[in-house]
Design a protein around this motif. Structure first.
Motif, PDB file in Angstrom:
ATOM      1  N   ARG A  79       0.853  -1.197   0.000  1.00  0.00           N
ATOM      2  CA  ARG A  79       0.000   0.000   0.000  1.00  0.00           C
ATOM      3  C   ARG A  79       0.886   1.243   0.000  1.00  0.00           C
ATOM      4  N   HIS A  80       0.719   2.079  -1.042  1.00  0.00           N
ATOM      5  CA  HIS A  80       1.546   3.277  -1.187  1.00  0.00           C
ATOM      6  C   HIS A  80       1.229   4.290  -0.073  1.00  0.00           C
ATOM      7  N   ILE A  81       2.258   4.818   0.556  1.00  0.00           N
ATOM      8  CA  ILE A  81       2.045   5.860   1.584  1.00  0.00           C
ATOM      9  C   ILE A  81       2.485   7.221   1.045  1.00  0.00           C
TER      10      ILE A  81
ATOM     11  N   GLN B  32      18.370  24.166  10.894  1.00  0.00           N
ATOM     12  CA  GLN B  32      17.052  24.453  10.319  1.00  0.00           C
ATOM     13  C   GLN B  32      15.978  23.617  10.992  1.00  0.00           C
ATOM     14  N   ILE B  33      14.807  24.227  11.092  1.00  0.00           N
ATOM     15  CA  ILE B  33      13.617  23.517  11.550  1.00  0.00           C
ATOM     16  C   ILE B  33      12.851  23.136  10.291  1.00  0.00           C
ATOM     17  N   THR B  34      12.659  21.842  10.076  1.00  0.00           N
ATOM     18  CA  THR B  34      11.883  21.385   8.922  1.00  0.00           C
ATOM     19  C   THR B  34      10.570  20.808   9.419  1.00  0.00           C
ATOM     20  N   ALA B  35       9.461  21.412   8.979  1.00  0.00           N
ATOM     21  CA  ALA B  35       8.147  20.877   9.349  1.00  0.00           C
ATOM     22  C   ALA B  35       7.782  19.777   8.363  1.00  0.00           C
ATOM     23  N   VAL B  36       7.232  18.693   8.883  1.00  0.00           N
ATOM     24  CA  VAL B  36       6.709  17.618   8.037  1.00  0.00           C
ATOM     25  C   VAL B  36       5.213  17.604   8.288  1.00  0.00           C
ATOM     26  N   THR B  37       4.467  17.990   7.254  1.00  0.00           N
ATOM     27  CA  THR B  37       3.034  18.192   7.450  1.00  0.00           C
ATOM     28  C   THR B  37       2.226  17.232   6.579  1.00  0.00           C
ATOM     29  N   GLY B  38       0.966  17.134   6.872  1.00  0.00           N
ATOM     30  CA  GLY B  38       0.065  16.281   6.091  1.00  0.00           C
ATOM     31  C   GLY B  38      -1.040  15.748   6.979  1.00  0.00           C
ATOM     32  N   ALA B  39      -2.072  15.262   6.332  1.00  0.00           N
ATOM     33  CA  ALA B  39      -3.242  14.748   7.053  1.00  0.00           C
ATOM     34  C   ALA B  39      -2.868  13.531   7.907  1.00  0.00           C
ATOM     35  N   ASN B  40      -3.744  13.140   8.792  1.00  0.00           N
ATOM     36  CA  ASN B  40      -3.555  11.895   9.538  1.00  0.00           C
ATOM     37  C   ASN B  40      -3.342  10.762   8.539  1.00  0.00           C
ATOM     38  N   GLY B  41      -2.341   9.946   8.792  1.00  0.00           N
ATOM     39  CA  GLY B  41      -2.103   8.799   7.910  1.00  0.00           C
ATOM     40  C   GLY B  41      -1.296   9.133   6.668  1.00  0.00           C
ATOM     41  N   SER B  42      -0.856  10.391   6.508  1.00  0.00           N
ATOM     42  CA  SER B  42      -0.097  10.757   5.307  1.00  0.00           C
ATOM     43  C   SER B  42       1.354  10.279   5.389  1.00  0.00           C
ATOM     44  N   GLY B  43       1.794   9.911   6.579  1.00  0.00           N
ATOM     45  CA  GLY B  43       3.140   9.341   6.701  1.00  0.00           C
ATOM     46  C   GLY B  43       4.134  10.193   7.464  1.00  0.00           C
ATOM     47  N   LYS B  44       3.656  11.133   8.278  1.00  0.00           N
ATOM     48  CA  LYS B  44       4.570  12.013   9.025  1.00  0.00           C
ATOM     49  C   LYS B  44       5.438  11.200   9.994  1.00  0.00           C
TER      50      LYS B  44
ATOM     51  N   ARG C 243      13.546   0.985   7.371  1.00  0.00           N
ATOM     52  CA  ARG C 243      14.221   1.028   6.068  1.00  0.00           C
ATOM     53  C   ARG C 243      13.215   1.411   4.990  1.00  0.00           C
ATOM     54  N   PRO C 244      13.600   2.322   4.087  1.00  0.00           N
ATOM     55  CA  PRO C 244      12.646   2.706   3.038  1.00  0.00           C
ATOM     56  C   PRO C 244      12.353   1.531   2.104  1.00  0.00           C
ATOM     57  N   ALA C 245      11.117   1.479   1.627  1.00  0.00           N
ATOM     58  CA  ALA C 245      10.750   0.434   0.667  1.00  0.00           C
ATOM     59  C   ALA C 245      11.552   0.630  -0.618  1.00  0.00           C
ATOM     60  N   GLN C 246      11.768   1.895  -0.995  1.00  0.00           N
ATOM     61  CA  GLN C 246      12.604   2.216  -2.164  1.00  0.00           C
ATOM     62  C   GLN C 246      13.347   3.510  -1.880  1.00  0.00           C
TER      63      GLN C 246
ATOM     64  N   ALA D 150       8.925  26.804  11.301  1.00  0.00           N
ATOM     65  CA  ALA D 150       9.828  26.085  10.397  1.00  0.00           C
ATOM     66  C   ALA D 150      10.466  26.980   9.346  1.00  0.00           C
ATOM     67  N   HIS D 151      11.714  26.637   9.000  1.00  0.00           N
ATOM     68  CA  HIS D 151      12.412  27.303   7.893  1.00  0.00           C
ATOM     69  C   HIS D 151      12.092  26.618   6.574  1.00  0.00           C
ATOM     70  N   ALA D 152      11.700  25.349   6.644  1.00  0.00           N
ATOM     71  CA  ALA D 152      11.392  24.578   5.434  1.00  0.00           C
ATOM     72  C   ALA D 152      10.236  23.653   5.764  1.00  0.00           C
ATOM     73  N   CYS D 153       9.515  23.256   4.718  1.00  0.00           N
ATOM     74  CA  CYS D 153       8.355  22.403   4.966  1.00  0.00           C
ATOM     75  C   CYS D 153       8.309  21.278   3.937  1.00  0.00           C
ATOM     76  N   ILE D 154       8.087  20.075   4.423  1.00  0.00           N
ATOM     77  CA  ILE D 154       7.875  18.940   3.531  1.00  0.00           C
ATOM     78  C   ILE D 154       6.421  18.533   3.723  1.00  0.00           C
ATOM     79  N   ALA D 155       5.619  18.766   2.687  1.00  0.00           N
ATOM     80  CA  ALA D 155       4.177  18.486   2.794  1.00  0.00           C
ATOM     81  C   ALA D 155       3.894  17.119   2.190  1.00  0.00           C
ATOM     82  N   LEU D 156       3.399  16.207   3.011  1.00  0.00           N
ATOM     83  CA  LEU D 156       3.020  14.884   2.526  1.00  0.00           C
ATOM     84  C   LEU D 156       1.536  14.951   2.186  1.00  0.00           C
ATOM     85  N   ALA D 157       1.209  14.530   1.000  1.00  0.00           N
ATOM     86  CA  ALA D 157      -0.138  14.792   0.500  1.00  0.00           C
ATOM     87  C   ALA D 157      -1.212  13.949   1.169  1.00  0.00           C
ATOM     88  N   GLY D 158      -0.875  12.726   1.517  1.00  0.00           N
ATOM     89  CA  GLY D 158      -1.936  11.817   1.984  1.00  0.00           C
ATOM     90  C   GLY D 158      -2.527  11.094   0.798  1.00  0.00           C
ATOM     91  N   ASN D 159      -3.342  10.092   1.109  1.00  0.00           N
ATOM     92  CA  ASN D 159      -3.834   9.238   0.019  1.00  0.00           C
ATOM     93  C   ASN D 159      -5.065   9.826  -0.653  1.00  0.00           C
TER      94      ASN D 159
END
Ligand code: ADP
Ligand code: MG
Length: 209
Positions: A16-18, A30-42, A54-57, A200-209
């Protein structure tokens, strides 16, 4: 300076793709925010950053000036506040702190211990004498911050650190995160809280499914 590099990282569980493919760099200072909906993979992202998964890929590489860190060497640099960290209910907060720091070969002088309690705004009377099982969730969260500060790590992985904290507690987290970044700590902050995101100085936004 310490860096964590995600290179074409794709994460899935049981097919199942996350998220991903994701390429990103987190940097010391730097402060990096990792954002996204519940279950998006933060939380998953933070585990990948700390080589606790370990990453799948793709690859996750942590480097200092002297080169790439192995998983074992990385542990010496890491401190985390996550919901998965649990204290022993029938130890006092002080005993819990001593236990978790002891696992890392660390101990605190009385003065350093008092100073950290002040910073996280926990009364010494509670920490010294009260079982952690009797703490409120907010007090436990402050105790997690105390352990984090005592580790003097240069990578902080914080998974929704403001959760369960009152306004004063969230302000304390904000203050400590900013102070750490000013001391070149790499801070990764998984959050859905606009106040934390604003740090945060930078943001990584995880989209969610
Ligand atoms: N060890 C695991 N095994 C299977 N599925 C997992 C595992 N860890 C996380 N997941 C799934 O991956 C997705 C992302 O989880 P998580 O990283 O906890 O999201 P977030 O922290 O953004 O809420 C969720 O659907 C979760 O169920
Ligand atoms: Mg999470």
């Amino acid at each position: 300076m310490i860096t964590i590099e995600f290179n074409e990282v794709k994460q899935s569980f049981y097919g199942r793709h996350i998220f991903g493919p994701l390429t990103a760099q987190l940097k010391g200072g730097q402060i990096t925010a990792v954002t996204g909906a519940n279950g998006s993979g933060k939380s998953t992202f933070l585990k990948l950053a700390g080589h606790l998964l370990r990453p799948a890929q793709g690859t996750v590489t942590v480097k200092t000036e002297s080169g790439e860190l192995t998983q074992a060497a990385l542990r010496q640099h890491l401190a985390m506040v996550t919901p998965e960290l649990r204290f022993y209910d029938r130890l006092t907060a002080r005993e819990n702190m001593a236990f978790f720091l002891g696992l890392r070969g660390l101990s605190l002088t009385e003065a350093a211990y008092r100073k950290i309690l002040d910073r996280v705004e926990l009364p010494a009377s509670a920490v010294d004498h009260v079982y952690t099982g009797e703490f409120s969730t907010g007090m436990r969260q402050r105790l997690k911050m105390a352990v984090l500060l005592a580790c003097q790590a240069d990578i902080w992985l914080l998974d929704e650190p403001g959760a369960n904290l009152d306004e004063a507690g969230r302000a304390m987290v904000a203050r400590e995160v900013q102070a750490a970044a000013a001391q070149n700590v790499l801070v990764a902050l998984a959050t859905n809280d606009p106040g934390e995101e604003a740090l945060a100085h930078a943001c990584i936004a995880l989209a969610g499914n």
